[in-house]
Design an enzyme around this catalytic site. Structure first.
Site, PDB file in Angstrom:
ATOM      1  CD  GLN A   1      48.024  62.972  23.980  1.00 47.16           C
ATOM      2  OE1 GLN A   1      47.602  64.130  24.153  1.00 47.16           O
ATOM      3  NE2 GLN A   1      47.432  62.324  23.265  1.00 47.16           N
TER       4      GLN A   1
ATOM      5  CB  THR B   1      42.402  69.577  25.544  1.00 49.53           C
ATOM      6  OG1 THR B   1      43.474  69.046  25.011  1.00 49.53           O
ATOM      7  CG2 THR B   1      42.860  71.021  26.069  1.00 49.53           C
TER       8      THR B   1
ATOM      9  CE1 TYR C   1      48.571  70.915  19.146  1.00 55.75           C
ATOM     10  CE2 TYR C   1      47.787  68.593  19.150  1.00 55.75           C
ATOM     11  CZ  TYR C   1      47.380  70.048  19.267  1.00 55.75           C
ATOM     12  OH  TYR C   1      46.358  70.548  19.631  1.00 55.75           O
TER      13      TYR C   1
ATOM     14  CG  HIS D   1      49.508  64.796  20.983  1.00 54.26           C
ATOM     15  ND1 HIS D   1      49.378  64.515  19.419  1.00 54.26           N
ATOM     16  CD2 HIS D   1      48.181  65.164  21.298  1.00 54.26           C
ATOM     17  CE1 HIS D   1      48.154  64.938  19.160  1.00 54.26           C
ATOM     18  NE2 HIS D   1      47.577  65.328  20.147  1.00 54.26           N
TER      19      HIS D   1
ATOM     20  N   PRO E   1      42.695  60.642  24.988  1.00 56.72           N
ATOM     21  CG  PRO E   1      44.478  61.284  24.089  1.00 56.72           C
ATOM     22  CD  PRO E   1      43.602  60.309  24.191  1.00 56.72           C
TER      23      PRO E   1
END
Length: 392
Positions: free
Chosen positions: A115, A40, A201, A196, A38
């Site tokens: 995700q 961004t 996070y 995630h 993954p």
């Protein structure tokens, strides 16, 4: 673990045989062990993945990649993601876009899972103009002690201001949002669910002692700090049933401090990952800057290797595959030279240390990376301006 099988058949190939063994995880049948990590991309204006996003993922599926894990996707919660160009998994317009993505990847013979993402304490890191009414979701109101970080001093000073801790209603709302996203992904035809749970996070902020100082059932020792992430996994498992595989990304490091750790020993790591495995995680995505770095003193075993050894679940390694610089360093330099460590990846899969290898930047450089590896053709060097600046 129940629902996980490994095939002993090996396709005829002269290059990296272990990489091209099939693997089955619950209902997910993979042709090989190569995963698109993954990443961004911020290429979905208004949170809606368009035709270019569908083409981007389809090209990797057509190139032979066994599994695509999408960029982080915002769940349906006001404080989930602060960047309006990050795709979301709610709203008819966004869901129509994702349905096209899934159909395109499947038409090319690929498999794809989203995700699910909630940034938690890191709300505001991607955008300077956030809604002041929205309260960041932080277990104890803490951003985390700043250490080695790539964030600007200005952002750290702003983010370090304490907020109110998450309430019981906040916890219930966030858990519900994760479950809705997982159910929606299933209805759209995705092949699994990824969470995630690393990098500082939301889910990770419960695991990290620096951001979770709660004195209720969600805080305390590592076993207690693991309860909320495990509760999210268990609720998703209950909602999607036994067939859908669940991947969980975890990390020692945090974006607030790259030197932070949730576990100083294998026994401590087992506490957190064991709770998650018991809740329903099938594959642990062990996020680290280099896939082959030993996780603990006294052993050469990688973080992914320890995840598999401690839980019996499958494990996926990631970090600097085929490249000589970790992600953070290559972004600073603008490029990363090729270091052909693919044979080492293959050796570790063959030995059973981990089961899957996630590759990020080389998938940006070469959409047909899996074919390149199968044929033994030269790897394409990563150039940030050329490969990260736009979808292709």
């Amino acid at each position: 673990m129940k629902g996980i099988q490994e095939s002993s058949g090996t396709p005829a190939t002269d290059h990296h045989a272990a990489l091209f063994r099939p693997l089955t995880v619950r209902s997910l049948d993979l042709a090989n062990r190569i995963v698109m990590s993954p990443m961004t991309r911020s290429a979905s204006p208004g949170g809606i993945p368009g035709a270019d996003v569908a083409h981007y993922y389809r090209r990797r599926a057509a190139g032979g990649t066994g599994l695509i894990i999408t960029e982080g996707v915002a769940i349906d919660h006001p404080a989930a993601v602060d960047n309006p160009r990050v795709p979301r998994l709610y709203g008819d317009d966004a869901l129509a876009g994702w349905r096209t993505v899934v159909d395109e990847v499947h038409a090319a013979g690929g498999r794809i899972i989203p995700q699910l993402w909630h940034v938690g304490p890191l709300w505001g890191a991607m955008s300077k103009t956030v809604d002041p009414v929205v309260t960041p979701m932080r277990p104890s109101g803490r951003w985390g002690t700043a250490g080695t970080t790539s964030y600007s001093d200005e952002y750290v000073a702003r983010a370090a201001q304490p907020t109110r801790p998450m309430t019981d209603n906040d916890l219930a709302d966030v858990l519900s949002a994760y479950v809705r996203a997982a159910v929606t992904a299933t209805e759209l035809g995705f092949d699994g669910i990824a969470l995630h749970g690393g990098h500082g996070y939301l889910l990770d902020s419960f695991l990290w002692h620096d951001t979770n100082t709660r004195d209720d059932r969600w805080g305390g020792d590592l076993a207690a700090r693991s309860r909320f992430p495990a509760a999210v996994v268990a609720a998703i498992r209950d909602a999607v049933g036994a067939d859908m595989p669940i991947f969980f990304r975890f990390s020692q490091h945090k974006q607030q401090d790259y030197t932070a750790r949730i576990a100083e020993t294998p026994d401590e790591l087992q506490v957190a990952l064991g709770a998650l495995a018991d809740a329903g995680v099938d594959v642990f995505d062990a996020s680290i800057r280099r896939f082959d770095v030993p996780a603990f003193e006294g052993s050469d075993l990688s973080l992914a290797g320890w995840a598999k050894k401690l839980t019996g679940a499958h494990a996926m390694a990631v970090g600097s595959v085929g490249l000589g610089k970790p992600l953070r360093d290559s972004r600073a330099a603008g490029a990363a030279e090729i270091v052909d460590n693919i044979a080492e990846v293959d050796r570790r899969i063959e030995s059973g240390e981990f089961d899957l290898i996630a590759v990020g930047r080389l998938h940006l450089a070469d959409p047909a990376l899996a074919t390149t590896l199968r044929t033994g053709a030269p790897l394409t060097p990563f150039d940030r301006a050329a490969h990260e600046g736009s979808l292709h």
